[in-house]
Structure formats: C-alpha cells, structure tokens
Design a protein around this motif. Structure first.
Motif, PDB file in Angstrom:
ATOM      1  N   LEU A   1      40.963  58.095  43.865  1.00 46.76           N
ATOM      2  CA  LEU A   1      41.129  56.651  43.703  1.00 46.76           C
ATOM      3  C   LEU A   1      42.403  56.285  44.438  1.00 46.76           C
ATOM      4  O   LEU A   1      43.465  56.826  44.144  1.00 46.76           O
ATOM      5  N   LYS A   2      42.272  55.402  45.406  1.00 42.90           N
ATOM      6  CA  LYS A   2      43.411  55.019  46.223  1.00 42.90           C
ATOM      7  C   LYS A   2      43.744  53.561  45.985  1.00 42.90           C
ATOM      8  O   LYS A   2      42.855  52.690  45.972  1.00 42.90           O
ATOM      9  N   ILE A   3      45.029  53.320  45.797  1.00 47.14           N
ATOM     10  CA  ILE A   3      45.505  51.950  45.616  1.00 47.14           C
ATOM     11  C   ILE A   3      46.514  51.679  46.716  1.00 47.14           C
ATOM     12  O   ILE A   3      47.552  52.349  46.795  1.00 47.14           O
ATOM     13  N   GLN A   4      46.193  50.733  47.567  1.00 45.80           N
ATOM     14  CA  GLN A   4      47.106  50.369  48.646  1.00 45.80           C
ATOM     15  C   GLN A   4      48.023  49.238  48.184  1.00 45.80           C
ATOM     16  O   GLN A   4      47.641  48.421  47.340  1.00 45.80           O
ATOM     17  N   SER A   5      49.211  49.227  48.775  1.00 42.83           N
ATOM     18  CA  SER A   5      50.180  48.169  48.483  1.00 42.83           C
ATOM     19  C   SER A   5      50.276  47.910  46.981  1.00 42.83           C
ATOM     20  O   SER A   5      49.993  46.812  46.488  1.00 42.83           O
ATOM     21  N   THR A   6      50.673  48.941  46.255  1.00 45.74           N
ATOM     22  CA  THR A   6      50.678  48.851  44.786  1.00 45.74           C
ATOM     23  C   THR A   6      51.568  47.717  44.289  1.00 45.74           C
ATOM     24  O   THR A   6      52.615  47.406  44.885  1.00 45.74           O
TER      25      THR A   6
ATOM     26  N   MET B   1      35.846  47.435  40.244  1.00 41.07           N
ATOM     27  CA  MET B   1      36.951  47.679  41.189  1.00 41.07           C
ATOM     28  C   MET B   1      37.502  46.351  41.700  1.00 41.07           C
ATOM     29  O   MET B   1      36.741  45.492  42.180  1.00 41.07           O
ATOM     30  N   PRO B   2      38.813  46.176  41.619  1.00 40.02           N
ATOM     31  CA  PRO B   2      39.397  45.015  42.305  1.00 40.02           C
ATOM     32  C   PRO B   2      39.006  45.055  43.779  1.00 40.02           C
ATOM     33  O   PRO B   2      38.990  46.120  44.394  1.00 40.02           O
ATOM     34  N   LYS B   3      38.650  43.897  44.317  1.00 42.44           N
ATOM     35  CA  LYS B   3      38.086  43.873  45.674  1.00 42.44           C
ATOM     36  C   LYS B   3      39.110  44.188  46.736  1.00 42.44           C
ATOM     37  O   LYS B   3      38.766  44.644  47.828  1.00 42.44           O
ATOM     38  N   GLU B   4      40.338  43.950  46.430  1.00 42.69           N
ATOM     39  CA  GLU B   4      41.383  44.236  47.407  1.00 42.69           C
ATOM     40  C   GLU B   4      42.209  45.411  46.922  1.00 42.69           C
ATOM     41  O   GLU B   4      42.430  45.580  45.729  1.00 42.69           O
TER      42      GLU B   4
END
Lengths: 114, 114
Positions: free
Chosen positions: A77-82, A60-63
């Motif tokens: 699976l949530k991706i913020q600030s795509t 997982m990317p850490k940010e």
C-alpha cells in the motif's frame, strides 16, 4: 504459520513524503485486504485482491493512495505526498478464498505523518 | 449497503460478572456476521461467526452470540468475564457475493475491573 506479516510495524514520515507499507499474506491465501483504523472513523475497508487481481478498491482515496499485489506472497500500500490525516493504523488481512471464509488480520502498521 | 452499530462504546464490568455487547446491523439481505477482538497493539482476532442455522453460536474463550433476524441484531455474551477479556470488541458484517469484505462497527472497549 506466522500469520499475516506487516512491515514495518511503525513508520514516521514527514508531510509530503511517500510511505510504502508491506504485507505478506498467509501462504496459500488467495484474498488480501487492506483496512485503515483511526479513532474517529474506526475500521474502514480500503481495497481487496483475489488471486493478485484487484477486485474492489471502493474504499481507497482516489488521490495519493495505491495498492498492488505483484505476486501471491506480498502486497503493498503506497501513499504519496502523505498528509497528517493519513496517520492511522493500516491493517492487512488475508483469507483462503474470497467467499465468506475466515479473514486473518496482521498486527498492522502504525503510520504517523508529522 | 450494509452498516453496523455498536451502541456501547465503553463497557466496564467486574471480574466474574456476565457480559453482553450489543450489535445491530442494517442490510438488505441477511448478512454473514462476525465478532472480532483486538488486544492492544495487536491485529483483530476472530471470536465467532454466524452464517446460518442455529442462531446461537459458540466462539472461543467462552463467548457466544445470538443472531436475531427480527431485531437485526447479533449480541455477544459471556457468562463470566476474566480480566484478560479486557480489549476492544468489533462486530462486523459481510454480504454474500462480495467476498469477505467486512463492514465494522465502531467497537466497544471492554474493561474488566478486579
């Protein structure tokens, strides 16, 4: 048995927006996996739950990326600030147990960040 | 860490001809080995797997694969391909003790010509 169900199948988000991807594993399966597929990188492991507990999130990317499994019937699976580089097909998979048993994949969610 | 190499990214064969897709792996221990197939807009489907025993394993739709410890290989074969075999084929490995977390090769796109 409907297999592993992923929703939505396609999602388009604007840069900077949040994207949530859903996965319903096969009933009775205790292990759930998330992978990301791109042309350049191929299939990359992201994270893995067993009995709803996070076991391995080494991919997982850490940010901006997070995954949860609030109950045995779904994972998100949530991706913020795509960002445009997040554009990919995200695959969810499940298996009966984690110990080297057959893994069944969903059809994936194609995320496009514009 | 384990890795998988599929040296042939694109393969074209004529219908009825034989097929071999190559897979080489790198691992500190003998891994569990898999071949998956992906049809357009579909998830991954397991073709066959090798855990131990007879190094030649049979899979679905006439596919077989041969494990070679000395060559660190797990090549996929089919005696006579059909147009419906056109798809992307992935070799994958899993290390015992890490659940069914899979490491994939980059895939081989097979085109069966009439």
């Amino acid at each position: 048995n409907a297999g592993v169900i992923q929703t939505p199948r396609h999602k388009v988000t604007g840069k900077g927006q949040e994207a949530t991807l859903w996965c319903e594993p096969i009933s009775g399966h205790s292990a759930v996996f998330w992978y990301r597929q791109t042309i350049v990188q191929g299939l990359e492991f992201l994270t893995y739950f067993r009995n709803q507990a996070p076991i391995d999130d080494s991919g997982m990317p850490k940010e901006r990326f997070s995954a949860q499994m609030p109950n045995q019937s779904h994972s998100t699976l949530k991706i913020q600030s795509t960002q445009p580089q997040d554009s990919a097909v995200y695959l969810c998979a499940s298996s009966l147990t984690g110990a080297n048993t057959e893994v069944f994949f969903g059809k994936g969610t194609r995320l496009t960040v514009v | 860490a384990q890795s998988v190499t599929q040296p042939d990214a694109r393969v074209t064969v004529s219908e009825g001809a034989s097929l071999q897709l190559r897979c080489k792996y790198s691992s500190s221990v003998t891994p569990y080995l898999f071949w998956y197939v992906q049809y357009p807009r579909q998830g991954l489907q397991l073709l066959l797997k090798y855990y131990s025993g007879d190094p030649v394993v049979q899979g679905v739709n006439g596919f077989e694969a041969e494990f070679s410890k000395s060559n660190s290989s797990f090549h996929l074969r089919k005696a006579s391909v059909h147009w419906s075999d056109s798809a992307v084929y992935f070799c994958a490995v899993s290390i015992q003790g890490t659940g069914s977390k899979l490491s994939f090769g980059k895939g081989a796109k097979l085109t069966v010509s009439p």
